[in-house]
Design an enzyme around this catalytic site. Structure first.
Site, PDB file in Angstrom:
ATOM      1  N   SER A 160       0.849  -1.197   0.000  1.00  0.00           N
ATOM      2  CA  SER A 160       0.000   0.000   0.000  1.00  0.00           C
ATOM      3  C   SER A 160       0.881   1.242   0.000  1.00  0.00           C
ATOM      4  O   SER A 160       1.672   1.457   0.927  1.00  0.00           O
ATOM      5  CB  SER A 160      -0.891   0.002   1.242  1.00  0.00           C
ATOM      6  N   HIS A 178      -1.213  -1.274  -4.255  1.00  0.00           N
ATOM      7  CA  HIS A 178      -2.472  -1.006  -3.549  1.00  0.00           C
ATOM      8  C   HIS A 178      -2.594   0.507  -3.337  1.00  0.00           C
ATOM      9  O   HIS A 178      -1.700   1.149  -2.784  1.00  0.00           O
ATOM     10  CB  HIS A 178      -2.489  -1.757  -2.219  1.00  0.00           C
ATOM     11  N   ASP A 182      -4.832   3.495  -1.850  1.00  0.00           N
ATOM     12  CA  ASP A 182      -5.878   3.791  -0.867  1.00  0.00           C
ATOM     13  C   ASP A 182      -6.479   5.180  -1.067  1.00  0.00           C
ATOM     14  O   ASP A 182      -5.799   6.190  -0.894  1.00  0.00           O
ATOM     15  CB  ASP A 182      -5.298   3.702   0.546  1.00  0.00           C
ATOM     16  N   MET A 193      -9.116   7.871   0.247  1.00  0.00           N
ATOM     17  CA  MET A 193      -9.915   8.239   1.430  1.00  0.00           C
ATOM     18  C   MET A 193     -10.469   9.651   1.257  1.00  0.00           C
ATOM     19  O   MET A 193      -9.778  10.522   0.726  1.00  0.00           O
ATOM     20  CB  MET A 193      -9.043   8.188   2.683  1.00  0.00           C
ATOM     21  N   HIS A 228      -8.445   0.910  -3.813  1.00  0.00           N
ATOM     22  CA  HIS A 228      -9.308   0.628  -2.664  1.00  0.00           C
ATOM     23  C   HIS A 228     -10.041   1.926  -2.310  1.00  0.00           C
ATOM     24  O   HIS A 228      -9.458   2.833  -1.731  1.00  0.00           O
ATOM     25  CB  HIS A 228      -8.424   0.121  -1.505  1.00  0.00           C
ATOM     26  N   MET A 256     -12.266   4.144  -0.262  1.00  0.00           N
ATOM     27  CA  MET A 256     -12.898   4.372   1.043  1.00  0.00           C
ATOM     28  C   MET A 256     -13.575   5.729   0.923  1.00  0.00           C
ATOM     29  O   MET A 256     -13.133   6.731   1.514  1.00  0.00           O
ATOM     30  CB  MET A 256     -11.824   4.359   2.148  1.00  0.00           C
ATOM     31  N   MET A 262     -11.112  -6.333   5.566  1.00  0.00           N
ATOM     32  CA  MET A 262     -10.307  -5.410   6.364  1.00  0.00           C
ATOM     33  C   MET A 262      -9.947  -6.073   7.693  1.00  0.00           C
ATOM     34  O   MET A 262     -10.833  -6.571   8.405  1.00  0.00           O
ATOM     35  CB  MET A 262     -11.080  -4.120   6.653  1.00  0.00           C
ATOM     36  N   GLY A 299      -8.893   3.707   7.356  1.00  0.00           N
ATOM     37  CA  GLY A 299      -8.627   5.123   7.569  1.00  0.00           C
ATOM     38  C   GLY A 299      -7.156   5.456   7.769  1.00  0.00           C
ATOM     39  O   GLY A 299      -6.736   6.560   7.440  1.00  0.00           O
ATOM     40  N   PHE A 300      -6.397   4.499   8.289  1.00  0.00           N
ATOM     41  CA  PHE A 300      -4.999   4.799   8.608  1.00  0.00           C
ATOM     42  C   PHE A 300      -4.117   3.579   8.399  1.00  0.00           C
ATOM     43  O   PHE A 300      -4.557   2.449   8.621  1.00  0.00           O
ATOM     44  CB  PHE A 300      -4.878   5.239  10.082  1.00  0.00           C
ATOM     45  N   GLY A 301      -2.873   3.831   7.992  1.00  0.00           N
ATOM     46  CA  GLY A 301      -1.870   2.774   7.956  1.00  0.00           C
ATOM     47  C   GLY A 301      -1.302   2.570   9.355  1.00  0.00           C
ATOM     48  O   GLY A 301      -1.573   3.369  10.267  1.00  0.00           O
ATOM     49  N   ASP A 323      -6.389  -6.811   4.233  1.00  0.00           N
ATOM     50  CA  ASP A 323      -5.749  -5.489   4.300  1.00  0.00           C
ATOM     51  C   ASP A 323      -5.756  -4.959   5.729  1.00  0.00           C
ATOM     52  O   ASP A 323      -6.820  -4.783   6.325  1.00  0.00           O
ATOM     53  CB  ASP A 323      -6.541  -4.537   3.370  1.00  0.00           C
ATOM     54  N   GLY A 324      -4.557  -4.682   6.251  1.00  0.00           N
ATOM     55  CA  GLY A 324      -4.438  -4.006   7.549  1.00  0.00           C
ATOM     56  C   GLY A 324      -3.595  -4.781   8.546  1.00  0.00           C
ATOM     57  O   GLY A 324      -3.936  -5.909   8.903  1.00  0.00           O
ATOM     58  N   GLY A 325      -2.481  -4.196   8.929  1.00  0.00           N
ATOM     59  CA  GLY A 325      -1.652  -4.798   9.986  1.00  0.00           C
ATOM     60  C   GLY A 325      -0.942  -6.072   9.586  1.00  0.00           C
ATOM     61  O   GLY A 325      -0.538  -6.845  10.464  1.00  0.00           O
ATOM     62  N   GLY A 332       1.284  -2.178   4.031  1.00  0.00           N
ATOM     63  CA  GLY A 332       1.737  -0.797   3.878  1.00  0.00           C
ATOM     64  C   GLY A 332       2.989  -0.535   4.689  1.00  0.00           C
ATOM     65  O   GLY A 332       4.110  -0.555   4.173  1.00  0.00           O
ATOM     66  N   SER A 333       2.797  -0.315   5.996  1.00  0.00           N
ATOM     67  CA  SER A 333       3.929   0.066   6.853  1.00  0.00           C
ATOM     68  C   SER A 333       4.994  -1.030   6.920  1.00  0.00           C
ATOM     69  O   SER A 333       6.182  -0.722   7.017  1.00  0.00           O
ATOM     70  CB  SER A 333       3.423   0.424   8.257  1.00  0.00           C
TER      71      SER A 333
HETATM   72  C1  DX5 Z   1      -6.234   1.249   5.756  1.00  0.00           C
HETATM   73  C2  DX5 Z   1      -5.761   0.998   4.348  1.00  0.00           C
HETATM   74  C3  DX5 Z   1      -4.654   0.006   4.252  1.00  0.00           C
HETATM   75  C4  DX5 Z   1      -3.382   0.462   4.934  1.00  0.00           C
HETATM   76  C5  DX5 Z   1      -2.579  -0.725   5.288  1.00  0.00           C
HETATM   77  O1  DX5 Z   1      -7.435   1.945   5.729  1.00  0.00           O
HETATM   78  O2  DX5 Z   1      -6.824   0.493   3.550  1.00  0.00           O
HETATM   79  O3  DX5 Z   1      -4.399  -0.366   2.912  1.00  0.00           O
HETATM   80  O4  DX5 Z   1      -2.603   1.306   4.133  1.00  0.00           O
HETATM   81  O5  DX5 Z   1      -1.469  -0.291   6.009  1.00  0.00           O
HETATM   82  P1  DX5 Z   1      -0.772  -1.236   7.072  1.00  0.00           P
HETATM   83  O6  DX5 Z   1      -0.229  -2.424   6.328  1.00  0.00           O
HETATM   84  O7  DX5 Z   1       0.298  -0.364   7.630  1.00  0.00           O
HETATM   85  O8  DX5 Z   1      -1.807  -1.630   8.080  1.00  0.00           O
HETATM   86 ZN    ZN Z   2      -6.342  -0.457   1.591  1.00  0.00          ZN
END
Ligand code: DX5
Ligand code: ZN
Length: 232
Positions: free
Chosen positions: A13, A38, A40, A42, A71, A73, A142, A147-149, A184-186, A206-207
């Site tokens: 991401s 990916h 994102d 928002m 993606h 949102m 999800m 909303g946040f990485g 997706d997420g964490g 992402g991170s």
């Molecule tokens: C969150 C995003 C994710 C996010 C994932 O709303 O949809 O794609 O960037 O980031 P990580 O891998 O850091 O959770």
């Molecule tokens: Zn995403």
């Protein structure tokens, strides 16, 4: 092994990339082994954050041949679909709650020649899936609230992945139509094997990827993620 398991996809991401050097970051992460980008989107309405739109998608399109996995949102959804098609998106996913007419939105994405996917928040029931399976190319579960990485993986997602996998396998047996299961997420090297074992075949990170901040780091983390998936 479930019947409809697809080849694994790792989709970094760009939310966690260095936006001042976005083109370079994309080139580096694809060279490091990423399968999809990916993307994102928002809107500070459906989710409490504001990111990027079709203009940025169009700008990065010439930089890579890798599929761009958009993606959304955002709410409403439909008006953005032709804009992302024009900007060169390959896949568009949207949240169940963000479209008044899910079936119509799925048809709209397909009519623009893109792959269509439905996104489920941690608390969104999989029931939304039942009547639109024939119009879906992938589902995105999800494993954080959107909303946040950089948030922590919600463990209850593992059971939901397994339940979704069962629905997709049954659909494949009945129709021969294979649907991807993206999470997706964490997602990190430490938990990706469990996510794969539960039944996912496509992994957003992402991170965990961009946090490494160098092409060598990207290559190492993507390589380790692939090893974990293969072992699962
Ligand atoms: C969150 C995003 C994710 C996010 C994932 O709303 O949809 O794609 O960037 O980031 P990580 O891998 O850091 O959770
Ligand atoms: Zn995403």
């Amino acid at each position: 092994m479930p019947v409809s398991r697809n080849t694994p996809v790792i989709a970094p991401s760009i939310l966690s990339a260095d936006f001042a050097r976005l083109g370079e970051e994309i080139t580096d992460v694809v060279a490091a082994g990423a399968d999809w980008i990916h993307f994102d989107v928002m809107d500070n309405h459906y989710v409490p954050n504001l990111t990027i739109g079709p203009l940025v998608c169009e700008a990065i399109r010439p930089v890579t041949k890798a599929p761009i996995d958009v993606h959304l949102m955002v709410e409403p959804v439909d008006s953005l679909i032709p804009m992302f098609a024009k900007a060169g998106a390959d896949i568009v996913t949207f949240h169940c709650e963000a479209s008044r007419h899910i079936d119509r939105t799925l048809q709209l994405i397909a009519s623009h020649g893109m792959k269509a996917g439905l996104v489920f928040n941690p608390a969104t029931p999989l029931a939304y899936l039942e009547d639109v399976l024939d119009k879906i190319d992938l589902i995105l579960l999800m494993s954080v609230n959107p909303g946040f990485g950089g948030q922590s993986f919600i463990e209850a997602t593992l059971g939901k992945i397994a339940r979704a996998r069962a629905v997709l396998d049954r659909h494949y047996e009945e129709t021969g139509h294979s649907i991807r299961l993206e999470v997706d997420g964490g997602i990190k090297v430490e938990n990706i094997a469990r996510v794969a074992r539960a039944g996912a075949d496509s992994f957003v990170a992402g991170s965990a990827v961009f946090g490494r901040k160098s092409p060598e780091g990207y290559r190492e983390v993507i390589g380790r993620m692939r090893e974990q998936i293969a072992r699962a």
